[in-house]
Write an enzyme that holds these catalytic residues in place. Structure first.
Site, PDB file in Angstrom:
ATOM      1  N   LYS A   1     -13.709  -7.143  -7.506  1.00 26.75           N
ATOM      2  CA  LYS A   1     -14.199  -7.466  -6.166  1.00 26.75           C
ATOM      3  C   LYS A   1     -15.711  -7.651  -6.265  1.00 26.75           C
ATOM      4  O   LYS A   1     -16.416  -6.713  -6.649  1.00 26.75           O
ATOM      5  CB  LYS A   1     -13.907  -6.331  -5.188  1.00 26.75           C
ATOM      6  CG  LYS A   1     -12.444  -6.182  -4.817  1.00 26.75           C
ATOM      7  CD  LYS A   1     -12.257  -4.968  -3.920  1.00 26.75           C
ATOM      8  CE  LYS A   1     -10.793  -4.810  -3.518  1.00 26.75           C
ATOM      9  NZ  LYS A   1     -10.564  -3.503  -2.883  1.00 26.75           N
TER      10      LYS A   1
ATOM     11  N   LYS B   1       0.869  -1.174   0.000  1.00 26.63           N
ATOM     12  CA  LYS B   1       0.000   0.000   0.000  1.00 26.63           C
ATOM     13  C   LYS B   1       0.912   1.233   0.000  1.00 26.63           C
ATOM     14  O   LYS B   1       1.886   1.283   0.775  1.00 26.63           O
ATOM     15  CB  LYS B   1      -0.889   0.005   1.241  1.00 26.63           C
ATOM     16  CG  LYS B   1      -1.954  -1.086   1.232  1.00 26.63           C
ATOM     17  CD  LYS B   1      -3.098  -0.740   0.300  1.00 26.63           C
ATOM     18  CE  LYS B   1      -4.220  -1.765   0.428  1.00 26.63           C
ATOM     19  NZ  LYS B   1      -5.405  -1.405  -0.362  1.00 26.63           N
TER      20      LYS B   1
END
Ligand code: MG
Length: 360
Positions: free
Chosen positions: A254, A155
């Site tokens: 997703k 990240k």
């Protein structure tokens, strides 16, 4: 099938890193048996507008009454039955998953077969959050590599990008490395994003805000590193638009973000037809939804490793039997139903709210 009732449960599961994963589960009751679904929304409206308590509210007040009033319906009928409610894709996805689960259990069919999976195991990678220091990040990458993971996603965000990525790349020149900015950069940050081109990254995920597709297309043209979109792709139509604009060359799929597993397959189909690789993202799922994600990720267009590592990496308690990885790979579930079998005692222990919606 005709639904007799919809049970909603809000759970709090302890995270290994501290704090809680608040999650809403949906259980549909049908004459042919129950079905379970899991809502991807997090506890807070910080990553997406949807959050667990809000999802529970819209399920209770709007979505569950709509499916209960719909009469006979199958999983494919859930989306149309909920079309009168705008947005709330994660809540809708949870309800569709529960109906899909009931349907598949009754028919004795695993989700992988229902969706058109072509593989029996899938490759997964791990996600490493911003660390307290670059040294701590190196320790975390070393631990992941020692565990057998061959793809690591970092990240990133302003103040935590070029230096940590450079340091990791220097230590592991051959590791499949990618970064995810969660939309943290703006069109004025092109120089930082271009600097990441030096590190042979597999992709940079959602560098700009989800709504900024045109700027994303500019970034995609300027970078050698492939741009992947996550938050921006909320449907197959959105995927088609992003690809037409040249806003990405990889798509993270997703199921919750796009409104369910059936729309996720349509996103996959759209990308596959365009020759664009997809991979399955993660939302700190319990073993229930992560098992279903393994089935989705076994479709032929999922050619890149997904965020599918076992929930035991981040959850200190789960509601399903542990998933096992070996050499960065996980087996695709073969049992009938959408997700893993839930352990009712574990569900009960973690439940903080439970309510039941029945037909008017
Ligand atoms: Mg992402």
């Amino acid at each position: 099938m005709r639904l007799a009732a919809v049970e909603l449960r809000r759970l709090r599961l302890p995270l290994r890193a501290g704090g809680w994963r608040e999650v809403v589960l949906v259980r549909v009751e049908t004459p042919d048996g129950d079905g379970w679904g899991e809502c991807a929304a997090l506890g807070e409206p910080s990553y997406t507008a949807e959050y667990a308590a809000g999802a529970q509210a819209v399920l209770q007040e709007w979505l569950a009454p709509a499916v209960l009033a719909a009469g006979d319906l199958d999983a494919a009928g859930v989306g149309p039955a909920l079309a009168g409610v705008r947005g709330h894709r994660m809540a809708k996805a949870a309800l569709e998953m529960a109906v899909l689960d009931a349907e598949l259990r009754a028919a004795g069919v695993p989700l992988a077969a229902r969706l058109g999976a072509t593989r029996t195991e899938v490759e997964a990678g791990v996600v490493l959050e911003r660390a307290a220091s670059v040294g701590a990040l190196l320790d975390a990458v070393a631990a992941a590599v020692d565990e057998g993971w061959r793809r690591v996603k970092l990240k990133i965000g302003p103040g935590w990008d070029v230096e940590p990525v450079r340091t990791v790349r220097e230590r592991w020149p051959d590791l499949t490395l990618q970064v995810d900015a969660n939309g943290a950069y703006g069109p004025g940050d092109l120089a930082v994003l271009e600097a990441l081109d030096a590190f042979a990254l597999a992709m940079v995920e959602q560098p700009l805000a989800a709504s900024d597709l045109l700027a994303s297309a500019t970034v995609a043209r300027r970078l050698r590193t492939p741009v992947c979109l996550d938050e921006a792709v909320t449907s197959a139509a959105a995927a088609e638009a992003a690809l037409a604009l040249g806003a990405c060359s990889v798509v993270n799929v997703k199921p919750g973000r796009v409104g369910g597993y059936l729309e996720a397959v349509r996103v996959h189909d759209t990308c596959r037809a365009a020759g664009v690789p997809v991979w399955c993202g993660g939302m700190w799922e319990t073993g229930l939804a992560r098992s279903a994600n393994l089935a989705l990720a076994a479709l032929p267009g999922f050619t890149l490793p997904g965020d599918l590592s076992p929930p035991s990496r981040y959850l200190a308690a789960d509601i399903a039997a542990p998933l096992r990885a070996s050499g960065g790979r996980l087996a695709v579930p073969t049992t009938a139903g959408a997700g893993a079998a839930v352990d009712l005692d574990s569900v009960e222990r973690a439940t903080v709210v439970v309510l039941r919606v029945t037909p008017e």
